[in-house]
Design a protein around this motif. Structure first.
Motif, PDB file in Angstrom:
ATOM      1  N   TYR A  53      -5.001  11.129  -1.820  1.00 43.63           N
ATOM      2  CA  TYR A  53      -3.591  11.908  -1.341  1.00 43.63           C
ATOM      3  C   TYR A  53      -2.836  10.896  -0.443  1.00 43.63           C
ATOM      4  O   TYR A  53      -2.116  11.374  -0.213  1.00 43.63           O
ATOM      5  N   LEU A  54      -3.333   9.594  -0.141  1.00 43.63           N
ATOM      6  CA  LEU A  54      -2.720   9.083   0.955  1.00 43.63           C
ATOM      7  C   LEU A  54      -2.245   7.770   0.197  1.00 43.63           C
ATOM      8  O   LEU A  54      -3.104   6.574  -0.237  1.00 43.63           O
ATOM      9  N   PRO A  55      -0.870   7.503  -0.073  1.00 42.59           N
ATOM     10  CA  PRO A  55      -0.345   6.504  -0.464  1.00 42.59           C
ATOM     11  C   PRO A  55      -0.622   5.351   0.152  1.00 42.59           C
ATOM     12  O   PRO A  55       0.040   5.135   1.329  1.00 42.59           O
ATOM     13  N   ALA A  56      -1.290   4.210  -0.106  1.00 42.62           N
ATOM     14  CA  ALA A  56      -1.479   2.989   0.796  1.00 42.62           C
ATOM     15  C   ALA A  56      -0.579   1.912   0.667  1.00 42.62           C
ATOM     16  O   ALA A  56      -0.029   1.821  -0.342  1.00 42.62           O
ATOM     17  N   ASP A  57      -0.465   1.342   1.847  1.00 44.37           N
ATOM     18  CA  ASP A  57       0.378   0.080   1.676  1.00 44.37           C
ATOM     19  C   ASP A  57      -0.234  -1.170   1.505  1.00 44.37           C
ATOM     20  O   ASP A  57      -1.257  -1.614   2.338  1.00 44.37           O
ATOM     21  N   ASP A  58      -0.530  -1.544   0.363  1.00 42.11           N
ATOM     22  CA  ASP A  58      -1.481  -2.793  -0.211  1.00 42.11           C
ATOM     23  C   ASP A  58      -1.024  -4.133   0.142  1.00 42.11           C
ATOM     24  O   ASP A  58      -1.480  -4.833  -0.246  1.00 42.11           O
ATOM     25  N   HIS A  59       0.300  -4.200   0.621  1.00 39.93           N
ATOM     26  CA  HIS A  59       0.793  -5.679   1.056  1.00 39.93           C
ATOM     27  C   HIS A  59       1.291  -5.455   2.288  1.00 39.93           C
ATOM     28  O   HIS A  59       1.639  -4.369   2.982  1.00 39.93           O
ATOM     29  N   GLY A  60       1.403  -6.649   3.035  1.00 41.06           N
ATOM     30  CA  GLY A  60       2.516  -7.018   4.073  1.00 41.06           C
ATOM     31  C   GLY A  60       1.572  -6.194   5.410  1.00 41.06           C
ATOM     32  O   GLY A  60       0.354  -6.722   5.705  1.00 41.06           O
ATOM     33  N   PRO A  61       2.443  -5.722   6.191  1.00 36.51           N
ATOM     34  CA  PRO A  61       1.790  -5.509   7.679  1.00 36.51           C
ATOM     35  C   PRO A  61       0.623  -4.349   7.489  1.00 36.51           C
ATOM     36  O   PRO A  61       0.200  -4.033   8.526  1.00 36.51           O
ATOM     37  N   GLY A  62       0.524  -3.565   6.344  1.00 34.15           N
ATOM     38  CA  GLY A  62      -0.565  -2.472   6.436  1.00 34.15           C
ATOM     39  C   GLY A  62       0.042  -1.433   7.048  1.00 34.15           C
ATOM     40  O   GLY A  62       0.969  -1.248   7.710  1.00 34.15           O
ATOM     41  N   ASP A  63      -0.706  -0.267   6.762  1.00 34.29           N
ATOM     42  CA  ASP A  63      -0.235   1.450   7.322  1.00 34.29           C
ATOM     43  C   ASP A  63      -0.826   1.106   8.738  1.00 34.29           C
ATOM     44  O   ASP A  63      -1.919   0.726   9.208  1.00 34.29           O
ATOM     45  N   PRO A  64      -0.227   2.017   9.603  1.00 32.22           N
ATOM     46  CA  PRO A  64      -0.456   2.355  10.934  1.00 32.22           C
ATOM     47  C   PRO A  64      -1.693   2.830  11.387  1.00 32.22           C
ATOM     48  O   PRO A  64      -2.620   2.214  12.194  1.00 32.22           O
TER      49      PRO A  64
END
Length: 461
Positions: free
Chosen positions: A322-333
Motif C-alpha cells: 500500500y506504500l507507493p515506493a520511489d524507486d529512483h532518484g533521492p528516495g522516499d523520506p
C-alpha cells in the motif's frame, strides 16, 4: 463535510496575538521561569471538562497557565545547554508546516514537502562541504540523528563481515565495537544501547577533550573485528574538535565506519575562519547535527547525513503493497529516518537557509563564536575568574576558584534571572558552562551577561 475554514479563525488569531506578546517580552523578561513544574501542574489539576470548550478560549487558558513556567530560551542572554533561538522565517515556516499537516513519508503522497526537504538537504551538503550524493534524514533531534548514523554504520560493518543483520539479527553475530573519546556526549552511549551494541570502548583524549589518534590506533589494535569510530565536532565543555582527518584515515585503514557527532559544532564547517578545525570532515561516513542549535530552527530539527544512501535505505526502508515506493532518484523520506509518519520538519530548515543565504549562514555561525570569545574576555577580567578551555567555538567553561564558590556563583546567576548559564563538572572541577547558540545575542547582551556574573562573583567573594 470538511471543517469550515472559519472554524480555525478565532483560535489562530488568539495564537498569533499571544505569540507576538511572548516574542515582544523575551528581550526584557527574566530568562528563568517564575513557576516550577509542580506549581504549573497544580494550576492544571482540574478534571477533564465534561463538554467542549471554545477553541479560542482554550488558547487563552493555555497561555495563561503556561506563561509563568516558560524559560526564555529565545533570549539573547540564554546560554544554558546548547539551545538556539528561532529565526523569523523558520518560525513562520514551522507554523505553515502545522497548517499544511503533511505526513512526510512518501514523495508520491506529499511531493511538495519531500521536494522542499530535498532542496534543504542539497543546500546543507553544499554549506557543510560534505559529499553531494549523501542522504539527509530529518530527525527529531541529535539523539536520533546519531542513531541513524550509527545504525547505518552497524549495518555496513556487519555486511562487510558477511553477517546478514536483517535476517539473523545481532544474536550470534560478530561483536561490533564502538570506539569513542572519553569526553563524548553521553547520548552516544544511549544510542549504542538502543542499537544493542553493548558498552562503548573509550579512547584517551587530550586536555581539551580531543581524541588522541595514537590512543585510537592502540585501542583498535587491541579489539579487532567490525568497528565503528565515533568522533566529535564540538566538545560540550571546550567546544574542541577531534582530529577528524587523521582519525578517519586510521579507522578506514582498519575497515571501520566513522561517524561524527556534530550536534552543534558541525556548523563550524560552513565558515572559512572556523573550518580550519575540521580538515577531512568530508572523509567520514556519517554525520549528525541539530538545526535547532546553531542554525536556530524551531524544535524538532535533527539532521542525519549518511554518505552511502544504499546503506541508509537498507537500514530504514519499509516496503509494503500500500506504500507507493520511489524507486529512483533521492528516495522516499521514510527511508532515511526511524519514522514512517512524521511532520515536514525539513521545511523550517529550508526557510532558515533561504532567509540567510550562504553569507548570512556563515556570518551567523562566526558571530556565535565571536560572542563566545567576547564573553570569555569579559569574564576573565573579573577577579578570581579562570577560563578553563581554549575558546575555539561557542563553549566557555568558567571556574571561580573553589568548587564551592563556583557552585554558589552559578546558583546566584540563575536565581537573578538576567542571564541563564548552567553548571557542570569538567575534569573533576565544578564549572559555570556557557553555550552561545542564539542568533539574536548582541554586544548589549554580552555586556549585560558579564555584568550579571560580576555581581554574582562579587556577592560571593
Amino acid at each position: 463535510m470538511s471543517a469550515l475554514p472559519e472554524a480555525y479563525d478565532a483560535a489562530l488569531e488568539r495564537a498569533v496575538a499571544h505569540a507576538k506578546q511572548w516574542l515582544a517580552s523575551v528581550p526584557t523578561r527574566s530568562v528563568r521561569p517564575t513557576m516550577d513544574a509542580d506549581q504549573v501542574a497544580a494550576k492544571l489539576g482540574s478534571p477533564l471538562p465534561e463538554g467542549p470548550t471554545d477553541p479560542a478560549a482554550v488558547i487563552d487558558e493555555l497561555v495563561a497557565v503556561a506563561e509563568p513556567g516558560l524559560m526564555a530560551m529565545q533570549s539573547g542572554r540564554f546560554f544554558g545547554w546548547v539551545i538556539g533561538g528561532t529565526l523569523p522565517a523558520a518560525l513562520a515556516a514551522d507554523w505553515m508546516v502545522s497548517a499544511w499537516d503533511q505526513n512526510t513519508g512518501l514523495r508520491f503522497a506529499t511531493p511538495s514537502a519531500a521536494a522542499i526537504e530535498e532542496s534543504a538537504a542539497a543546500w546543507l551538503l553544499d554549506l557543510l562541504h560534505l559529499p553531494e550524493n549523501s542522504d539527509v534524514g530529518f530527525t527529531t533531534g541529535a539523539t536520533m540523528a546519531n542513531f541513524v548514523g550509527l545504525a547505518a554504520g552497524r549495518q555496513y560493518v556487519l555486511e562487510q563481515a558477511g553477517w546478514d543483520l536483517a535476517t539473523l539479527g545481532l544474536a550470534g553475530g560478530p561483536r561490533v565495537t564502538v570506539f569513542v573519546g572519553r569526553e563524548r556526549h553521553e547520548v552516544i552511549d544511549l544510542v549504542v544501547r538502543y542499537l544493542g551494541l553493548g558498552n562503548c570502548t573509550p579512547v584517551d583524549v587530550d586536555d581539551q577533550g580531543r581524541i588522541i589518534p595514537e590512543a585510537l590506533a592502540a585501542a583498535m589494535d587491541g579489539q579487532p573485528g567490525p568497528a565503528i569510530v565515533c568522533l566529535q565536532a564540538g566538545n560540550i565543555h571546550s567546544g574542541a574538535f577531534d582530529p577528524v582527518q587523521e582519525a578517519v584515515r586510521l579507522a578506514h585503514g582498519k575497515g571501520a565506519w566513522v561517524h561524527v557527532d556534530g550536534a552543534f559544532g558541525l556548523w563550524a564547517a560552513v565558515s572559512p575562519e572556523l573550518g580550519k578545525y575540521l580538515p577531512g570532515l568530508e572523509t567520514a561516513d556519517s554525520w549528525a547535527t541539530d538545526a535547532h542549535k546553531t542554525l536556530n530552527v524551531p524544535y524538532d530539527s535533527g539532521l542525519a547525513i549518511v554518505s552511502r544512501p544504499d546503506v541508509m535505505r537498507r537500514t530504514f526502508g519499509v516496503h509494503a503493497s500500500y506504500l507507493p515506493a520511489d524507486d529512483h532518484g533521492p528516495g522516499d523520506p521514510h527511508e532515511k529516518v526511524p519514522e514512517l509518519s512524521r511532520r515536514a520538519r525539513g521545511i523550517p530548515v529550508w526557510a532558515a537557509l533561504r532567509s540567510l543565504g550562504r553569507s548570512g549562514t556563515i556570518a551567523m555561525v562566526e558571530k556565535l563564536a565571536a560572542n563566545a570569545r567576547a564573553l570569555a574576555e569579559g569574564l576573565a577580567a573579573i577577579p578570581g575568574v579562570e577560563i578553563l578551555n581554549d575558546v575555539v567555538f561557542t563553549q566557555v567553561s568558567v571556574s571561580f576558584g573553589s568548587d564551592e564558590r563556583t557552585r554558589r556563583v552559578t546558583q546566584r546567576v540563575m536565581a537573578e534571572g538576567v542571564v541563564w548559564m548552567s553548571g557542570s563538572v569538567w575534569h573533576g572541577r565544578d564549572i559555570l558552562r556557557i553555550s552561545v547558540s542564539n542568533w539574536s545575542t548582541d554586544a548589549d547582551d554580552v555586556a549585560a551577561s558579564v555584568a550579571a556574573v560580576r555581581r554574582a562573583a562579587e556577592a560571593e567573594a
